[in-house]
Design a protein around this motif. Sequence first.
Motif, PDB file in Angstrom:
ATOM      1  N   ARG A  72     -38.126  -2.225 -16.512  1.00 23.82           N
ATOM      2  CA  ARG A  72     -39.845  -1.553 -17.176  1.00 23.82           C
ATOM      3  C   ARG A  72     -40.608  -2.893 -17.338  1.00 23.82           C
ATOM      4  O   ARG A  72     -40.184  -3.828 -18.562  1.00 23.82           O
ATOM      5  CB  ARG A  72     -40.311  -1.119 -18.138  1.00 23.82           C
ATOM      6  CG  ARG A  72     -40.192   0.992 -18.708  1.00 23.82           C
ATOM      7  CD  ARG A  72     -41.002   1.513 -16.988  1.00 23.82           C
ATOM      8  NE  ARG A  72     -40.504   3.222 -16.994  1.00 23.82           N
ATOM      9  CZ  ARG A  72     -39.303   3.247 -16.483  1.00 23.82           C
ATOM     10  NH1 ARG A  72     -38.573   2.552 -15.374  1.00 23.82           N
ATOM     11  NH2 ARG A  72     -39.406   4.746 -16.276  1.00 23.82           N
ATOM     12  N   VAL A  74     -42.733  -5.174 -19.654  1.00 27.10           N
ATOM     13  CA  VAL A  74     -43.395  -4.802 -20.498  1.00 27.10           C
ATOM     14  C   VAL A  74     -43.248  -5.976 -21.648  1.00 27.10           C
ATOM     15  O   VAL A  74     -42.730  -6.288 -22.044  1.00 27.10           O
ATOM     16  CB  VAL A  74     -43.025  -3.800 -21.055  1.00 27.10           C
ATOM     17  CG1 VAL A  74     -44.311  -3.355 -23.175  1.00 27.10           C
ATOM     18  CG2 VAL A  74     -43.016  -2.063 -20.712  1.00 27.10           C
ATOM     19  N   TYR A  93     -44.119   1.982 -31.189  1.00 28.48           N
ATOM     20  CA  TYR A  93     -43.623   1.068 -31.059  1.00 28.48           C
ATOM     21  C   TYR A  93     -45.016   1.026 -30.271  1.00 28.48           C
ATOM     22  O   TYR A  93     -45.908   2.083 -29.354  1.00 28.48           O
ATOM     23  CB  TYR A  93     -42.920   0.973 -29.979  1.00 28.48           C
ATOM     24  CG  TYR A  93     -42.181   0.332 -28.355  1.00 28.48           C
ATOM     25  CD1 TYR A  93     -41.756  -0.753 -28.705  1.00 28.48           C
ATOM     26  CD2 TYR A  93     -43.396   0.711 -27.570  1.00 28.48           C
ATOM     27  CE1 TYR A  93     -41.593  -1.090 -26.960  1.00 28.48           C
ATOM     28  CE2 TYR A  93     -43.196   0.030 -26.292  1.00 28.48           C
ATOM     29  CZ  TYR A  93     -42.560  -0.813 -26.403  1.00 28.48           C
ATOM     30  OH  TYR A  93     -42.516  -1.850 -24.495  1.00 28.48           O
ATOM     31  N   GLN A  97     -47.651  -2.621 -20.146  1.00 28.02           N
ATOM     32  CA  GLN A  97     -47.089  -2.811 -19.012  1.00 28.02           C
ATOM     33  C   GLN A  97     -47.515  -3.077 -17.607  1.00 28.02           C
ATOM     34  O   GLN A  97     -48.679  -2.843 -17.293  1.00 28.02           O
ATOM     35  CB  GLN A  97     -46.567  -0.941 -18.503  1.00 28.02           C
ATOM     36  CG  GLN A  97     -45.134  -1.079 -17.051  1.00 28.02           C
ATOM     37  CD  GLN A  97     -44.289  -0.082 -17.903  1.00 28.02           C
ATOM     38  OE1 GLN A  97     -43.414  -0.009 -16.561  1.00 28.02           O
ATOM     39  NE2 GLN A  97     -44.649   0.612 -18.690  1.00 28.02           N
ATOM     40  N   HIS A 108     -36.161   7.490 -15.099  1.00 27.61           N
ATOM     41  CA  HIS A 108     -35.431   7.814 -16.162  1.00 27.61           C
ATOM     42  C   HIS A 108     -35.539   8.247 -17.165  1.00 27.61           C
ATOM     43  O   HIS A 108     -37.081   8.890 -17.550  1.00 27.61           O
ATOM     44  CB  HIS A 108     -35.014   5.972 -16.885  1.00 27.61           C
ATOM     45  CG  HIS A 108     -35.651   5.887 -18.038  1.00 27.61           C
ATOM     46  ND1 HIS A 108     -35.996   4.238 -17.982  1.00 27.61           N
ATOM     47  CD2 HIS A 108     -36.984   6.040 -18.350  1.00 27.61           C
ATOM     48  CE1 HIS A 108     -37.155   4.164 -19.105  1.00 27.61           C
ATOM     49  NE2 HIS A 108     -38.020   5.070 -18.854  1.00 27.61           N
ATOM     50  N   HIS A 110     -35.271   9.972 -21.944  1.00 30.46           N
ATOM     51  CA  HIS A 110     -35.090   9.458 -22.856  1.00 30.46           C
ATOM     52  C   HIS A 110     -35.771  10.337 -24.043  1.00 30.46           C
ATOM     53  O   HIS A 110     -36.791  10.836 -24.021  1.00 30.46           O
ATOM     54  CB  HIS A 110     -35.223   7.706 -23.699  1.00 30.46           C
ATOM     55  CG  HIS A 110     -36.617   7.595 -22.501  1.00 30.46           C
ATOM     56  ND1 HIS A 110     -38.035   8.197 -23.640  1.00 30.46           N
ATOM     57  CD2 HIS A 110     -37.136   6.512 -22.146  1.00 30.46           C
ATOM     58  CE1 HIS A 110     -38.692   7.305 -22.697  1.00 30.46           C
ATOM     59  NE2 HIS A 110     -38.754   6.414 -22.523  1.00 30.46           N
ATOM     60  N   ARG A 116     -49.484   7.097 -22.400  1.00 30.05           N
ATOM     61  CA  ARG A 116     -49.841   5.835 -21.397  1.00 30.05           C
ATOM     62  C   ARG A 116     -51.156   6.124 -21.328  1.00 30.05           C
ATOM     63  O   ARG A 116     -51.818   6.540 -21.755  1.00 30.05           O
ATOM     64  CB  ARG A 116     -49.286   5.260 -19.760  1.00 30.05           C
ATOM     65  CG  ARG A 116     -48.476   6.881 -20.180  1.00 30.05           C
ATOM     66  CD  ARG A 116     -46.857   5.597 -19.849  1.00 30.05           C
ATOM     67  NE  ARG A 116     -45.412   6.307 -20.023  1.00 30.05           N
ATOM     68  CZ  ARG A 116     -44.635   5.931 -20.172  1.00 30.05           C
ATOM     69  NH1 ARG A 116     -44.511   4.594 -20.876  1.00 30.05           N
ATOM     70  NH2 ARG A 116     -43.482   6.926 -20.710  1.00 30.05           N
ATOM     71  N   HIS A 149     -39.056  10.524 -15.341  1.00 27.94           N
ATOM     72  CA  HIS A 149     -40.214   9.846 -15.690  1.00 27.94           C
ATOM     73  C   HIS A 149     -39.646   8.065 -14.709  1.00 27.94           C
ATOM     74  O   HIS A 149     -39.375   7.897 -15.159  1.00 27.94           O
ATOM     75  CB  HIS A 149     -40.868   9.572 -16.939  1.00 27.94           C
ATOM     76  CG  HIS A 149     -39.893   8.547 -17.725  1.00 27.94           C
ATOM     77  ND1 HIS A 149     -39.275   9.040 -18.528  1.00 27.94           N
ATOM     78  CD2 HIS A 149     -40.382   7.733 -18.072  1.00 27.94           C
ATOM     79  CE1 HIS A 149     -39.437   8.247 -19.493  1.00 27.94           C
ATOM     80  NE2 HIS A 149     -40.204   7.097 -18.766  1.00 27.94           N
ATOM     81  N   HIS A 151     -42.585   5.585 -12.619  1.00 25.89           N
ATOM     82  CA  HIS A 151     -43.367   5.121 -12.172  1.00 25.89           C
ATOM     83  C   HIS A 151     -44.048   4.256 -10.797  1.00 25.89           C
ATOM     84  O   HIS A 151     -42.427   3.263 -10.385  1.00 25.89           O
ATOM     85  CB  HIS A 151     -44.849   4.013 -12.563  1.00 25.89           C
ATOM     86  CG  HIS A 151     -43.989   4.513 -14.540  1.00 25.89           C
ATOM     87  ND1 HIS A 151     -44.841   5.274 -15.123  1.00 25.89           N
ATOM     88  CD2 HIS A 151     -43.460   3.520 -15.324  1.00 25.89           C
ATOM     89  CE1 HIS A 151     -44.618   5.751 -16.293  1.00 25.89           C
ATOM     90  NE2 HIS A 151     -43.743   4.437 -16.936  1.00 25.89           N
ATOM     91  N   ASP A 163     -48.450   1.272 -23.423  1.00 25.04           N
ATOM     92  CA  ASP A 163     -47.230   2.329 -23.600  1.00 25.04           C
ATOM     93  C   ASP A 163     -47.368   2.139 -25.091  1.00 25.04           C
ATOM     94  O   ASP A 163     -47.381   1.242 -25.979  1.00 25.04           O
ATOM     95  CB  ASP A 163     -45.824   2.031 -23.218  1.00 25.04           C
ATOM     96  CG  ASP A 163     -45.173   1.441 -22.151  1.00 25.04           C
ATOM     97  OD1 ASP A 163     -46.007   2.559 -20.949  1.00 25.04           O
ATOM     98  OD2 ASP A 163     -45.237   1.114 -21.615  1.00 25.04           O
ATOM     99  N   LEU A 165     -44.909   4.751 -27.852  1.00 30.11           N
ATOM    100  CA  LEU A 165     -43.467   5.090 -28.015  1.00 30.11           C
ATOM    101  C   LEU A 165     -43.419   5.471 -29.676  1.00 30.11           C
ATOM    102  O   LEU A 165     -43.569   4.383 -30.660  1.00 30.11           O
ATOM    103  CB  LEU A 165     -42.825   4.556 -27.729  1.00 30.11           C
ATOM    104  CG  LEU A 165     -42.430   4.968 -25.741  1.00 30.11           C
ATOM    105  CD1 LEU A 165     -43.250   3.417 -24.576  1.00 30.11           C
ATOM    106  CD2 LEU A 165     -41.318   4.864 -25.070  1.00 30.11           C
ATOM    107  N   ILE A 167     -40.653   5.112 -30.796  1.00 35.14           N
ATOM    108  CA  ILE A 167     -39.024   4.154 -31.236  1.00 35.14           C
ATOM    109  C   ILE A 167     -38.559   4.029 -32.513  1.00 35.14           C
ATOM    110  O   ILE A 167     -37.503   4.973 -32.676  1.00 35.14           O
ATOM    111  CB  ILE A 167     -38.959   2.888 -30.770  1.00 35.14           C
ATOM    112  CG1 ILE A 167     -38.910   2.990 -28.988  1.00 35.14           C
ATOM    113  CG2 ILE A 167     -37.320   2.397 -30.385  1.00 35.14           C
ATOM    114  CD1 ILE A 167     -39.112   2.107 -27.404  1.00 35.14           C
TER     115      ILE A 167
HETATM  116  C1  1HN Z   1     -40.300   3.801 -21.057  1.00 35.82           C
HETATM  117  O1  1HN Z   1     -39.664   4.791 -20.256  1.00 35.82           O
HETATM  118  C2  1HN Z   1     -41.335   3.282 -20.413  1.00 35.82           C
HETATM  119  O2  1HN Z   1     -41.339   4.817 -18.911  1.00 35.82           O
HETATM  120  C3  1HN Z   1     -42.441   1.886 -21.264  1.00 35.82           C
HETATM  121  O3  1HN Z   1     -42.475   2.958 -18.839  1.00 35.82           O
HETATM  122  C4  1HN Z   1     -41.830   1.416 -22.117  1.00 35.82           C
HETATM  123  C5  1HN Z   1     -40.021   0.639 -24.024  1.00 35.82           C
HETATM  124  C6  1HN Z   1     -39.010   1.239 -24.870  1.00 35.82           C
HETATM  125  C7  1HN Z   1     -37.936   2.171 -24.008  1.00 35.82           C
HETATM  126  C8  1HN Z   1     -38.513   3.104 -22.933  1.00 35.82           C
HETATM  127  C9  1HN Z   1     -41.523   3.522 -19.222  1.00 35.82           C
HETATM  128  C10 1HN Z   1     -40.840   2.167 -22.899  1.00 35.82           C
HETATM  129  C11 1HN Z   1     -39.844   2.030 -22.334  1.00 35.82           C
END
Ligand code: 1HN
Length: 348
Positions: A72, A74, A93, A97, A108, A110, A116, A149, A151, A163, A165, A167
């Motif tokens: 990503r 970012v 967080y 992006q 991926h 998580h 967004r 997900h 993009h 973004d 999150l 985290i």
């Molecule tokens: C993540 O998966 C995205 O999917 C964006 O666009 C920022 C920051 C930390 C960990 C995973 C995304 C992220 C992220």
Amino acid sequence: MSLTEKPATSAEREAYYSKIAPLHYGALWNVLSGLITPTPRSSAQPYRWDFDEARALLMEAGELITAKEAERRVLILENPGMPGESRITTSLYAGLQLVLPGEIAPCHRHSQSALRFVMEGSGATTSVNGERTLMERGDFVITPPWAWHDHGNESEEPMIWMDGLDIPLVSMFDASFAESFKGGETQPITRPTGDSLARYGANLLPVDYERQGPVSPIFNYPYNRSREALEQMRRQEEWDPCHGLKMRYINPVDGGSAMPTISPFIQLLPKGFKSETYRSTDATVFTAVEGSGTSTVGDQVFNWTAKDVFVVPSWCPVTHHATDEAVLFSFSDRTAQQKLGLWREARG
Ligand code: 1HN
């Protein structure tokens, strides 16, 4: 002894502390006043990020690394009070992006939830759980925890979104899991574009609907719908002295927050509106969608126009002044605090 004072020390006490520390004990009376503070004491500071500056830095990153290599691409919005910690508030967080035309940010998943908020561009896509959605300026899009997900940007223009999150919250619980999709860069699409909005976004639910989890079944809340709602309500609603006209993005299944850990909001401030002072325990990230204004956050004064981002730490007093009619998107951990019985606010 009180909650705010530390007892005096003595040679005898110091000797005792030196004895217990290597045995992994601590004397509560020396640290109590820092553990249980009368009001929140955040390390987070108020700050504003200028979008033009961020955009120029992002485009520079676009020359340095591809979305694929970066996973990503970012720029993290780092709170100046917590440098190097990848946090915009203590619990959240945020980042900006960039996905360039033709790029794919690989698939991926998580355990962290993501939102967004589209800052620039039109027509890039994100896919979540087998459904693709087109992203337009001002759209609010959810990636639920543990959802695949990826993009892509098949448009001609760069696409930039914010973004958000959870985290730091997930880290606090030591509950982070993540994995890459093994079946290629993108996931298979199994449902038509717009399916979830059509199915759940019209005050209807399938007759035998069973809750899938704590996240809204809608994953794109398009700006044109949110803006239209604000426009309709401004005709009859009274302006809230602190918020103007402020709405929550909800999970239509239960009316709670659209996301389990993050509360997203959208608000309209009419031209010339000057809010009363407000504070709450949920530190909040704001971005202007339209218009311009000045927000006073603690002792800092931030002028903002569309796409700038600013952060209000927990319990820090904030006032907004809209110099032009303005729309603000914001998000915080309010829903998490409410579920835990912690959330407080104060007006005036
Ligand atoms: C993540 O998966 C995205 O999917 C964006 O666009 C920022 C920051 C930390 C960990 C995973 C995304 C992220 C992220």
